[in-house]
Enzyme design. Structure first.
Site, PDB file in Angstrom:
ATOM      1  N   HIS A  44      -3.419   8.878   2.994  1.00  0.00           N
ATOM      2  CA  HIS A  44      -2.010   9.256   3.137  1.00  0.00           C
ATOM      3  C   HIS A  44      -1.151   8.032   2.802  1.00  0.00           C
ATOM      4  CE1 HIS A  44      -2.999   7.228   6.913  1.00  0.00           C
ATOM      5  NE2 HIS A  44      -1.724   6.825   6.876  1.00  0.00           N
ATOM      6  N   HIS A 130       1.362   2.513   0.137  1.00  0.00           N
ATOM      7  CA  HIS A 130      -0.039   2.302  -0.216  1.00  0.00           C
ATOM      8  C   HIS A 130      -0.905   3.353   0.486  1.00  0.00           C
ATOM      9  CE1 HIS A 130       0.335   0.264   3.651  1.00  0.00           C
ATOM     10  NE2 HIS A 130      -0.954   0.500   3.804  1.00  0.00           N
TER      11      HIS A 130
END
Length: 187
Positions: A44, A130
């Protein structure tokens, strides 16, 4: 509220991107001994880390975020480079990045600010989107990000961002993160 858990809001990744990143990590695992490789279901992009959050604050934040994102449309993203956080010879996090996309930053600001308005004290570090792939490098010889990049090239992998979710962490479980509420972006 469970004492030993925490919550966070994140951009949900499509299943095909999770599968692609898992295939990349399978290639990397043999040569790069990280202590924990994330389960593909756990991939995620974190937008706001809440910690151990009281239900009343979570509900207030959810209501605010739903309101803020009510008219937001889905948008395209593209995977970027692979990088690390921590010491270059022994990173604590190996991650996949996404290419700069102002819509992602705008959505993250709305989520973050809604959580602040609800009463959360959040990390003030700049948003660095990220996808965590692995944690805690445990190799005997120094880590080489260049070697990772020779194996894993994430260029030209595009996807549509369509959902933000509130996740709960289940420490010690695999997968570790459970979506407990989702907010769909307009299509």
């Amino acid at each position: 509220m469970t004492i030993n858990t925490h919550f966070f809001f994140a951009l949900v990744l499509p299943d095909d991107i999770k599968a692609y990143l898992n295939a990349v990590t399978e290639q990397l695992k043999q040569d790069f001994p990280f202590k924990k490789w994330l389960h593909p279901a756990d991939y995620h992009i974190t937008m706001a880390f809440l910690g151990n959050a009281p239900d009343t604050l979570k509900e207030d934040a959810l209501r605010r975020i739903e309101n803020e994102l009510a008219n937001e449309g889905s948008f395209g993203l593209e995977l970027g480079d692979i990088g690390g956080f921590g010491k270059s010879e022994s990173p604590r996090i190996l991650w996949a990045g996404v290419k700069q996309q102002e819509r992602l930053f705008a959505i993250q600001r709305k989520v973050y600010n809604s959580c602040i308005e609800a009463g959360f004290e959040l990390d003030k570090k700049p948003f660095k989107p990220h996808i965590t792939l692995a944690r805690k490098f445990g190799g005997d010889s120094p880590f080489s990000l260049e070697s990772v990049r020779q194996i894993a090239n994430l260029e030209d992998k595009q996807f549509e961002a369509v959902q933000v979710a509130l996740y709960q962490t289940h420490l010690g479980a695999s997968p570790s993160y459970e979506k407990i509420f989702t907010i769909n972006l307009q299509k």
